[in-house]
Structures are given as structure tokens and as C-alpha cells.
Design an enzyme around this catalytic site. Sequence first.
Site, PDB file in Angstrom:
ATOM      1  N   HIS A  86       0.808  -1.225   0.000  1.00 53.74           N
ATOM      2  CA  HIS A  86       0.000   0.000   0.000  1.00 53.74           C
ATOM      3  C   HIS A  86       0.835   1.266   0.000  1.00 53.74           C
ATOM      4  O   HIS A  86       0.324   2.356  -0.250  1.00 53.74           O
ATOM      5  CB  HIS A  86      -0.922   0.012   1.227  1.00 53.74           C
ATOM      6  CG  HIS A  86      -1.713  -1.250   1.403  1.00 53.74           C
ATOM      7  ND1 HIS A  86      -1.359  -2.236   2.287  1.00 53.74           N
ATOM      8  CD2 HIS A  86      -2.811  -1.680   0.761  1.00 53.74           C
ATOM      9  CE1 HIS A  86      -2.227  -3.226   2.205  1.00 53.74           C
ATOM     10  NE2 HIS A  86      -3.114  -2.921   1.289  1.00 53.74           N
ATOM     11  N   HIS A 136      -7.134   4.917   5.077  1.00 54.33           N
ATOM     12  CA  HIS A 136      -6.624   3.780   4.319  1.00 54.33           C
ATOM     13  C   HIS A 136      -5.095   3.893   4.239  1.00 54.33           C
ATOM     14  O   HIS A 136      -4.555   4.987   4.055  1.00 54.33           O
ATOM     15  CB  HIS A 136      -7.228   3.760   2.917  1.00 54.33           C
ATOM     16  CG  HIS A 136      -6.928   2.505   2.155  1.00 54.33           C
ATOM     17  ND1 HIS A 136      -5.745   2.327   1.476  1.00 54.33           N
ATOM     18  CD2 HIS A 136      -7.638   1.363   1.982  1.00 54.33           C
ATOM     19  CE1 HIS A 136      -5.752   1.133   0.910  1.00 54.33           C
ATOM     20  NE2 HIS A 136      -6.878   0.521   1.209  1.00 54.33           N
ATOM     21  N   GLU A 138      -2.975   3.315   1.956  1.00 48.61           N
ATOM     22  CA  GLU A 138      -2.472   3.952   0.742  1.00 48.61           C
ATOM     23  C   GLU A 138      -2.613   5.468   0.826  1.00 48.61           C
ATOM     24  O   GLU A 138      -1.724   6.212   0.393  1.00 48.61           O
ATOM     25  CB  GLU A 138      -3.210   3.433  -0.489  1.00 48.61           C
ATOM     26  CG  GLU A 138      -2.668   4.019  -1.781  1.00 48.61           C
ATOM     27  CD  GLU A 138      -3.446   3.589  -3.011  1.00 48.61           C
ATOM     28  OE1 GLU A 138      -3.521   4.392  -3.969  1.00 48.61           O
ATOM     29  OE2 GLU A 138      -3.991   2.468  -3.022  1.00 48.61           O
ATOM     30  N   SER A 236     -10.258  -4.254   2.730  1.00 51.74           N
ATOM     31  CA  SER A 236      -9.739  -4.129   1.367  1.00 51.74           C
ATOM     32  C   SER A 236     -10.619  -3.170   0.581  1.00 51.74           C
ATOM     33  O   SER A 236     -11.774  -3.469   0.271  1.00 51.74           O
ATOM     34  CB  SER A 236      -9.727  -5.502   0.682  1.00 51.74           C
ATOM     35  OG  SER A 236      -9.530  -5.375  -0.703  1.00 51.74           O
ATOM     36  N   ASN A 238     -10.469  -2.124  -2.595  1.00 49.89           N
ATOM     37  CA  ASN A 238     -10.888  -2.534  -3.936  1.00 49.89           C
ATOM     38  C   ASN A 238     -11.946  -3.620  -3.872  1.00 49.89           C
ATOM     39  O   ASN A 238     -12.828  -3.694  -4.730  1.00 49.89           O
ATOM     40  CB  ASN A 238      -9.676  -2.958  -4.767  1.00 49.89           C
ATOM     41  CG  ASN A 238      -9.163  -4.333  -4.444  1.00 49.89           C
ATOM     42  OD1 ASN A 238      -9.607  -5.335  -4.998  1.00 49.89           O
ATOM     43  ND2 ASN A 238      -8.205  -4.424  -3.529  1.00 49.89           N
ATOM     44  N   SER A 284      -6.456  -8.750  -3.647  1.00 51.20           N
ATOM     45  CA  SER A 284      -5.621  -9.403  -2.637  1.00 51.20           C
ATOM     46  C   SER A 284      -6.076 -10.819  -2.321  1.00 51.20           C
ATOM     47  O   SER A 284      -5.535 -11.453  -1.415  1.00 51.20           O
ATOM     48  CB  SER A 284      -5.640  -8.583  -1.333  1.00 51.20           C
ATOM     49  OG  SER A 284      -5.199  -7.264  -1.553  1.00 51.20           O
TER      50      SER A 284
END
Length: 346
Positions: A86, A136, A138, A236, A238, A284
Site C-alpha cells: 500500500h 486507508h 495507501e 480491502s 478494492n 488481494s
Amino acid sequence: MTSPAIKPPLTIRLCGPRGFCAGVDRAIQIVVLALKAYGAPVYVRHEIVHNRYVVEGLEAKGAVFVEELDEIPAEHRAQPVVFSAHGVPKSVPEDAVARNLFYLDATCPLVSKVHKQAMRHQRLGRHVILIGHAGHPEVIGTMGQLPEGSVSLVETVEDASIWEPPVDPAHLGYVTQTTLSVDDTAGVIARLQERFPALTAPAADSICYATTNRQEAVKQAAPGCDLFITVGAPNSSNSKRLVEVALKAGATHSILVQRASELNWDEIETLGPIRTLGLSAGASAPEVIVDEIISAFKERFEATVDLAITAEENEHFLVNRELRGLDLTVADMAFVNGDHAPPPRV
């Protein structure tokens, strides 16, 4: 003699692409190769990817997951520490150097690209708008590439409607988290561009190819599905976006599960007859768990699998230079691809 119960028919629309992306595959390879090169323990800051199955499998091989670098014992400072896919703020590798730690950066190259886009905006005198989800990893990593106060986080269209720039609106640039909903992000960007016509886009799309491809496959498969299942972790981004995309695209119900053991069959029965099931997996999630889900439905249904393929992915990202002389065995590659059984949870 009683005849066996007749299983109801079920069509499973299996999305493609699904599951591991090149960035996730690279990150797992880095940990596996580091264990081969340096032996256990190999420390990993934060979950290498957002999937407990993967994390538990790596723990069984000798990886130790920590949240912060100060958790690494002094006697193990010669062992490598891996930064997750990330991405991390600049302060983290700086802290590693200060602690005399040897680190391997497993940041996805597409996340690194967003970092560079944000830094370019800032270098050219623009205040950076980051479109993403607060908290998050990221987002924390991307914001941590820039001096404090030079980047603002915008999450929704509503945020975009009320956010006020701290600088001249003629000097704004935006980037996005790589794992967002393509459609939702387009709405946020459109609202910002409406308010700030001089807003500068990044040189290339920030949302990664894998996120876009998985969402497009779900959009094709979801219409008419009585239930859509996305394999992925609740943290997660995504994977959660795929759940939302399936509902918006026409699935009657859409859920997120990490393993087949999480399927609540009593709850599924309350949804009404399930004749068409959509199935995908976040970036993932290993394919072995998709196979688990299919097998679980085949135990209860006369199921046939139809493929809903919208793209082919051939991307491959090189591992760190320090690890490139090492070869993965067939068993290593099977592990990297998710073909392993982590120890049962206590």
C-alpha cells in the site's frame, strides 16, 4: 429406499479478471524471497496485502507482522523489514535508516506512480487534492510524501461541493487512491472541475488497471444475478468497491466474504431463490478461495460455471534488486499464488 434430494440448478458467472494483481503478486514474492535469502524472521510493517489467508500463510513460513518499526527487537535489526504494497509515508524509511534497519519496499509500482504524480503537482506549485478514503494505508502513504498542509483529502461528491482551497484555485492538482470506484471517482472529479476549472489532472490515470478491470468484469456479470459474492477482506478498499459496483450494475444482493466458511446459508436462504450467482475476487484474494466458494455452492446446487471475461492481464512487476538473483521453486510459486493452507485459527 429414499431417493437423493435433487439439487436446484445454479449458474455461476465467474468474473475475469479477478483476484491477485501484479502488485499483490510482487509483494508476496518479496516476502517469500526475503525468507529464502535471509531466513526467518522477516518483519513486515502492516499487512503485506489485505488478506488474512495470505498473512497467516506467510506467518507460518516465518514472517512477523508489526504495525510500527519500534516493535522489531534490537537483536533482529539485521533481519529485513518489508513495507507493504500500500505504500508508506516518507517518514517510515527515514525511521528505518535512523534505526539502522535493512528494509525492502514492496510498495506497488502503481501506488509509487501516484506518489510521483502528487510530488510533481507540489513541485510545480500546486496544492494537491487527494481523492480517497480517510485512514486507508495507501492514503496515509500518499499524503506522507508531501509537506504537511500541501495536500487535502476529498472523499465524496459532497466533500467536493463544500471543500475550500487554502490557495489560489488556479493552482490546484489532483490524484486519486488506486483502488476507488471508477464511476464514483468520476463524479468527484467532475464536481471539482466544475468548481475549479483550472484543476490539473495527473499525467496518467491514478486508478490502477487491476481495479478498473475487475470493476468492468463485475459490471458485465452482475445484471440479473440474484446474489453476487466478492471474495475479499473487510479492510480491502478494492474488494468493497466490487460489492458496491455489483449492486449498482443490477445484482439483487451483493456480499463480501473472506472464506467459504463465512457463508451464512440460513441468511442466503432468506434472500429467495438463487438461480444466478455472480462471483469475483478483490486484488488481494487468492484463487484457491474462489475455488472454495464454487465448491461450497456445488455441494448444494447443480452448478455450472460461465466465464464473464472482459480483459486479459499480462502485467508483471520486478521484485527488489537485492532479490532478483533468487529463483522461486515450483512450491514457492504455488505458495505465492495462494495454494497453501495456513494453520487453523484458534
